[in-house]
Scaffold this active site. Structure first.
Site, PDB file in Angstrom:
ATOM      1  N   HIS A 160      85.921  97.631  -9.370  1.00  0.00           N
ATOM      2  CA  HIS A 160      85.189  96.388  -9.620  1.00  0.00           C
ATOM      3  C   HIS A 160      85.468  95.352  -8.528  1.00  0.00           C
ATOM      4  CE1 HIS A 160      83.670  93.567 -13.056  1.00  0.00           C
ATOM      5  NE2 HIS A 160      83.393  93.035 -11.875  1.00  0.00           N
ATOM      6  N   HIS A 211      83.460  92.678  -5.452  1.00  0.00           N
ATOM      7  CA  HIS A 211      82.242  92.047  -4.938  1.00  0.00           C
ATOM      8  C   HIS A 211      82.434  91.791  -3.447  1.00  0.00           C
ATOM      9  CE1 HIS A 211      80.818  91.178  -9.085  1.00  0.00           C
ATOM     10  NE2 HIS A 211      82.107  91.043  -9.326  1.00  0.00           N
ATOM     11  N   ASN A 245      75.458  92.842  -7.700  1.00  0.00           N
ATOM     12  CA  ASN A 245      74.872  91.488  -7.734  1.00  0.00           C
ATOM     13  C   ASN A 245      74.963  90.812  -6.373  1.00  0.00           C
ATOM     14  OD1 ASN A 245      77.680  91.483  -8.303  1.00  0.00           O
ATOM     15  ND2 ASN A 245      77.556  89.421  -9.191  1.00  0.00           N
ATOM     16  N   HIS A 289      86.765  93.896 -17.284  1.00  0.00           N
ATOM     17  CA  HIS A 289      87.579  92.679 -17.452  1.00  0.00           C
ATOM     18  C   HIS A 289      87.741  92.208 -18.904  1.00  0.00           C
ATOM     19  CE1 HIS A 289      83.512  91.140 -17.206  1.00  0.00           C
ATOM     20  NE2 HIS A 289      83.501  91.072 -15.892  1.00  0.00           N
ATOM     21  N   ASP A 337      88.270  92.675  -9.879  1.00  0.00           N
ATOM     22  CA  ASP A 337      87.100  91.782  -9.926  1.00  0.00           C
ATOM     23  C   ASP A 337      87.152  90.808  -8.750  1.00  0.00           C
ATOM     24  OD1 ASP A 337      84.748  90.598 -10.696  1.00  0.00           O
ATOM     25  OD2 ASP A 337      85.553  89.605 -12.474  1.00  0.00           O
ATOM     26  N   HIS A 388      84.566  83.453  -2.612  1.00  0.00           N
ATOM     27  CA  HIS A 388      83.660  82.300  -2.547  1.00  0.00           C
ATOM     28  C   HIS A 388      84.073  81.388  -1.403  1.00  0.00           C
ATOM     29  CE1 HIS A 388      81.399  83.060  -6.214  1.00  0.00           C
ATOM     30  NE2 HIS A 388      82.517  83.224  -6.888  1.00  0.00           N
ATOM     31  N   GLY A 400      85.179  82.944 -10.299  1.00  0.00           N
ATOM     32  CA  GLY A 400      85.770  84.082  -9.623  1.00  0.00           C
ATOM     33  C   GLY A 400      86.875  83.726  -8.654  1.00  0.00           C
TER      34      GLY A 400
END
Length: 430
Positions: A67, A69, A101, A238, A311, A315, A330
């Site tokens: 998991h 991003h 995403n 999560h 996860d 950012h 996040g």
């Protein structure tokens, strides 16, 4: 992290070898020839071999994160496949699954091919997870069969919970045709009602809208029932609440196709830490109560939780250095993961052994995804991590290889550090 190509003949010498598949632990060497496992144990070392001394260090399978991003395509200012790979390797992760995403989302065979092509130049194995619905709008299913042929290893609309139960049912039914998991961000958006942190006395005291634990557990319950009805593989991401744990524990008694993960930050922090209004602690699902955290620890101890996943959610500074209600959800987590979970689960709270922790990061997540699990088998491409489980170290911005720096762990002392990781013919050293 310093990255270089692996020598043709490399020997990891005098390490404490732990095979998480068989549970074996012994001192010895690992011989890697042309990037593949050649021999283990007390071996005859070739005269031209590069020797990497591993005395008093644990040598085991490379970590696997289900998991993450990596933001590419669309938000390369936050992360790219290449920078995310460096962050992963620094944290000991040699294989990761990237969530869909992105912008545009991974909702077609063409977008999956884009990821796989870009991943070819990265120092770790990157596996794409495909979107369940087109544009992740929760209305129309993607071409799941074609996306599986293109290379997706699971389906998820992560970040966008699938609210329509009929859509979720159809996704689970179609997933049985290709025998891979569906991963749903378990949150009822109507119950969540724009909640920012866990609903309770802390949210009231801070004047921040609350997100009740019921928003997660109701969705978990629905998905577990649908998984049972369709006989499909369901992976719950999560997990954060006591009630969700109770539901998953009960479901796993009769359904072997259910698995679940927990993040390092839900094991380490609670909503009490939000009194500082640190936006790096704004995550989805939110940090919960100490009772919830203790339930997660119990679930790891009894096997209800199958694996740990970061996860990892990078950012920009602008996304986080703003008011709490406007900040993005996040935190990054790859580089700090092992030091955090080793400190909490093995050292401080003595929930599990170091060997059990390694299994939560290696063989167990790979089993969920159907990946190769016998990574010490001769002929298998080397995915190895060398760790110092006793090393106490301070996590700083210098520890970060990600493009983003949104972590609440800066300045904290962690226990257990990744010294070296080998993957895809590369060796990275911290």
């Amino acid at each position: 992290m310093n990255l270089r190509k692996l020598s043709d003949n490399t020997v990891l010498k005098n390490g404490i070898i732990f095979d998480p598949l068989r549970g074996n632990r012994y001192e010895g060497d690992i011989f890697i020839r042309n990037g593949k496992i050649s021999d283990l144990g007390n071996i005859e070392i070739p005269s031209d071999a590069e020797i990497i001394e591993c005395k008093n260090k644990v040598v085991t399978h490379g970590f696997c994160d289900l998991h993450v991003h990596f933001r590419e395509p669309g938000r390369e200012d936050k992360e790219t496949l290449k920078t995310g790979s460096m962050a992963a390797l620094s944290g000991g992760f040699t294989s990761v699954c990237v969530m869909p995403n992105t912008n545009p989302p991974l909702d077609s065979p063409e977008s999956v091919n884009f990821i796989l092509k870009k991943a070819e130049g990265c120092p770790i194995n990157i596996y794409p997870i495909g979107a369940v619905t087109k544009a992740q709008k929760g209305i129309e299913l993607t071409e799941m069969g074609l996306m599986h042929k293109a290379g997706v290893v699971a389906f998820s609309d992560d970040g966008f919970p699938i609210q329509d139960a009929s859509i979720m049912r159809s996704a689970l039914e179609y997933s049985t045709l290709v025998d891979i998991p569906v991963i749903n961000h378990a949150e009822d958006m109507f119950l969540r009602h724009n909640g920012l942190i866990n609903e309770g006395p802390i949210s009231t005291k801070l004047g921040l809208r609350g997100n009740p634990e019921l928003a997660e557990s109701i969705m978990v319950h629905r998905d577990l029932e649908l998984a049972k009805y369709t006989s499909a593989k369901l992976h719950v991401p999560h997990v954060s609440t006591q009630k969700s744990i109770q539901l998953i524990r009960e479901s796993k008694k009769f359904n072997k196709c259910v698995s679940a993960e927990v993040t390092p930050h839900h094991l380490y922090f609670t909503h009490d830490n939000l009194k500082s209004y640190d936006t790096n602690l704004k995550v989805a699902p939110p940090l919960r109560s100490e009772t919830d955290r203790e339930s997660l620890l119990d679930a790891i101890k009894d096997g209800t939780i199958d694996c740990i996943a970061t996860d990892h959610a990078p950012h920009t500074l602008e996304d986080k250095e703003t008011t709490f209600d406007c900040a993005s959800y996040g935190m990054i987590g790859l580089e700090s993961c092992f030091g955090v979970v080793n400190k909490v689960l093995v050292r401080d709270e003595k929930i599990i052994s170091i060997e059990a922790l390694i299994q939560l990061l290696t063989v167990k997540p790979r089993k969920i995804m159907g990946f190769e699990v016998d990574l010490f088998k001769p002929g298998v491409s080397a995915e190895i991590v060398v760790i110092d489980p006793d090393k106490k170290w301070r996590f700083t911005k210098q520890s970060v290889k990600s493009k983003s720096f949104n972590s609440p762990f800066f300045g904290k002392y962690l226990v257990g550090k990744v010294d070296l990781a080998i993957s895809c013919g590369n060796v990275g050293t911290n």
